[in-house]
Structure formats: C-alpha cells, structure tokens
Design an enzyme around this catalytic site. Sequence first.
Site, short mmCIF file in Angstrom:
data_model
loop_
_atom_site.label_atom_id
_atom_site.label_comp_id
_atom_site.label_asym_id
_atom_site.label_seq_id
_atom_site.Cartn_x
_atom_site.Cartn_y
_atom_site.Cartn_z
N GLU A 51 1.08 -1.28 -0.07
CA GLU A 51 -0.05 0.06 0.19
C GLU A 51 1.05 1.24 0.02
OE1 GLU A 51 -3.42 2.55 2.47
OE2 GLU A 51 -2.51 0.92 3.52
N ASP A 76 5.43 4.54 3.49
CA ASP A 76 4.91 5.95 3.59
C ASP A 76 6.20 6.48 4.16
OD1 ASP A 76 1.97 7.66 3.98
OD2 ASP A 76 3.72 8.67 4.62
N ASP A 125 -2.81 12.31 -3.24
CA ASP A 125 -2.88 13.66 -3.48
C ASP A 125 -2.78 13.86 -5.12
OD1 ASP A 125 -2.33 16.45 -4.70
OD2 ASP A 125 -1.16 16.96 -2.65
N ASP A 159 -10.81 9.93 -3.83
CA ASP A 159 -11.89 10.92 -3.56
C ASP A 159 -12.01 11.76 -4.92
OD1 ASP A 159 -9.41 11.87 -2.33
OD2 ASP A 159 -10.34 13.64 -3.13
N THR A 203 -9.83 3.68 4.63
CA THR A 203 -8.77 4.34 5.20
C THR A 203 -9.00 5.59 5.91
OG1 THR A 203 -8.42 6.16 3.34
CG2 THR A 203 -7.55 3.83 2.70
N TYR A 205 -8.39 8.85 5.48
CA TYR A 205 -8.93 9.86 4.45
C TYR A 205 -10.28 9.61 3.96
CZ TYR A 205 -4.77 12.88 4.67
OH TYR A 205 -3.81 13.81 5.21
N GLU A 206 -10.23 8.15 3.54
CA GLU A 206 -11.71 7.54 2.87
C GLU A 206 -12.99 7.75 3.84
OE1 GLU A 206 -11.26 3.59 2.04
OE2 GLU A 206 -13.27 3.40 0.84
C1 LIG Z 1 -3.55 12.01 1.48
S1 LIG Z 1 -2.58 10.91 2.35
C2 LIG Z 1 -3.42 9.58 2.42
C3 LIG Z 1 -3.15 8.41 3.47
C4 LIG Z 1 -3.79 7.22 3.32
N1 LIG Z 1 -3.52 6.47 2.18
C5 LIG Z 1 -5.21 7.42 3.64
O1 LIG Z 1 -6.22 7.24 2.75
O2 LIG Z 1 -5.70 7.75 4.93
C6 LIG Z 1 -1.05 10.68 1.24
C7 LIG Z 1 -0.15 9.71 2.26
O3 LIG Z 1 0.96 9.74 0.99
C8 LIG Z 1 2.09 9.86 1.64
N2 LIG Z 1 3.16 10.20 0.39
C9 LIG Z 1 2.91 11.25 -0.49
N3 LIG Z 1 3.93 11.14 -1.34
C10 LIG Z 1 4.88 10.33 -0.66
C11 LIG Z 1 6.12 9.66 -1.17
N4 LIG Z 1 6.58 10.15 -2.50
N5 LIG Z 1 6.74 8.86 -0.61
C12 LIG Z 1 6.25 8.19 0.38
N6 LIG Z 1 5.03 8.80 1.11
C13 LIG Z 1 4.36 9.51 0.38
C14 LIG Z 1 1.96 11.17 2.76
O4 LIG Z 1 3.00 11.15 3.54
C15 LIG Z 1 0.73 10.87 3.18
O5 LIG Z 1 0.55 10.07 4.41
#
Ligand SMILES: C[S@@+](CC[C@H](N)C(=O)[O-])C[C@H]1O[C@@H](n2cnc3c(N)ncnc32)[C@H](O)[C@@H]1O
Length: 250
Positions: A51, A76, A125, A159, A203, A205-206
């Site tokens: 994941e 992450d 993102d 989303d 998740t 965020y979900e």
């Molecule tokens: C919007 S959050 C979503 C977290 C989780 N998947 C959720 O749905 O609750 C995006 C996550 O991706 C991680 N992330 C973004 N770009 C990354 C990268 N290049 N390498 C490692 N982690 C990354 C961020 O640290 C963050 O925890």
Amino acid sequence: MAKNKLQKFADMTTFPHVFQYPFAVLQEKGFEMRGRWNELFFKNTHPIVLELGCGKGEYTVGLARCFPDKNFIGVDIKGARIWTGAKQALEEGLPNVAFLRTHIELLAQFFAAGEVAEIWITFPDPQMNKTNKRMTSARFMQLYSKIIVPQALIHLKTDSMFMFAYTQAMARVNCFPVVVESVDLYHDYPSDDRPFAPTQIQTFYEKQWRERGIDIKYLCFVMEPRETYIEPEIDIARDDYRSFGRSAVR
Ligand SMILES: C[S@@+](CC[C@H](N)C(=O)[O-])C[C@H]1O[C@@H](n2cnc3c(N)ncnc32)[C@H](O)[C@@H]1O
C-alpha cells in the site's frame, strides 16, 4: 517537535516489522532484504502486496486481516503516521504485515524485480499541477515496473474525479486491462455479498471523504512491466474542492 511524536519515533525503532533506513546507509550498504522479504521476514512464499502512501496504515492492517495468505507492506515517508498501523498489527500479532518508511521513489532499492504482486494506491494527492508527482503517472509506472510481477494488479481508491479520470486514461493509452472501475464504489459494490469488496475497510482519509458526502472512486487494472509507458495527453476537468491536508486548488 511534540513529545508524542518523539515517543512514536522511539517506538518505531523497536518495532520488528518496521523498516526505516537513512538514505546514506541505503546508498552505502543497500537493503539486505531486497529480493528476500519472504525468505527473511515473512517466512513463506505468499504474494507481496504494497500500500503506497499508507498514512496511518489501517488499510494495510485491514487487508492483512482479510487475506492471511498474502503479505502486506505499508509504505509511507511519515513515521508518526505509520506508527498507528504498526502498533495495531503488533498488538494483534498479525504475521503478514510490515511497514517501510521511505520515499516511494526509492522502492526499487527495497524490492527486486518481480517481488511485488499487487499495489494499492489509496487517496493520493492528485497533484493536478505536477504530472510527474502523480502516483499513477508514467514516471511512477516506470518505478513500479522495476518491482512488479507480470500481470500485477494495481488498485486506486480516490476521492478525486481528476485522479480517477487521469488514471483511467493512463490505463487506456497503455492498454492495461481494467478489472473493476467505479465512480461510486459504495453504490456499485456493496460489501455484503462477496468474500471481499474494497468497501469492507476504509482508510483514514476515506472515512473523512465519505463524511463530506464525496463519492469514492475505485479503479483496478492489470499492469505489465515494460521499459516505458505512455503519458496520457488529455484535458481533465479539475476537482473544484479543497482537500484535507493538500494544498489549495489553484
Ligand atoms: C492523502 S494521504 C493518504 C493516506 C492514506 N492512504 C489514507 O487514505 O488515509 C497521502 C500519504 O502519502 C504519503 N506520501 C505522499 N507522497 C509520498 C512519497 N513520495 N513517498 C512516500 N510517501 C508519500 C504522505 O506522507 C501521506 O501519508
């Protein structure tokens, strides 16, 4: 830095199923389990599922509960977030969960060619202004191609209609067979009638997106390792809302 965060970082160094390496150490010595996760850590021959951007890692833990015959690794860069799922997996004694703290861009330093069977990308993102940073861009596909098995399954939960449409286009131009696609997952695939549906677990965020009334989109496609991938060149309508923890829509 908050004391709570420091405690979490300290805990993480003691967790046997959490792997985090300073870049310098990685460069000098490499990662000893690269190509040998199953032999050295999981002690089985089950498929490995990642994941990416797992945040707090509840989805990784949830998948591991649903599929004891697969090995799950949440990836992450944010250690304090990973801590939540790592602690949960430890307390439950789940043998098929690990976490890797690294930049996704460095995955090939941690996994060998053909070592990963499936990838989940959960609520990334959408990076509407920066194609190269988008986790389903040709650049990231190339990174994944270095570690996946032939016919690897890639799952996107999002989303963002922008991210969904972009990834659909990516699958189309690269001739990746689509297995499931839905712009309203909870309407199209209720979780009551199948052994597993992606609606069964959510998740962090979900849950927040659903509380805001935003439909969850899901795309699952089959990807082949290749030298290069085609970047889709289409105009996609931008999301018109602000996201949690993301920069404002410009
Ligand atoms: C919007 S959050 C979503 C977290 C989780 N998947 C959720 O749905 O609750 C995006 C996550 O991706 C991680 N992330 C973004 N770009 C990354 C990268 N290049 N390498 C490692 N982690 C990354 C961020 O640290 C963050 O925890």
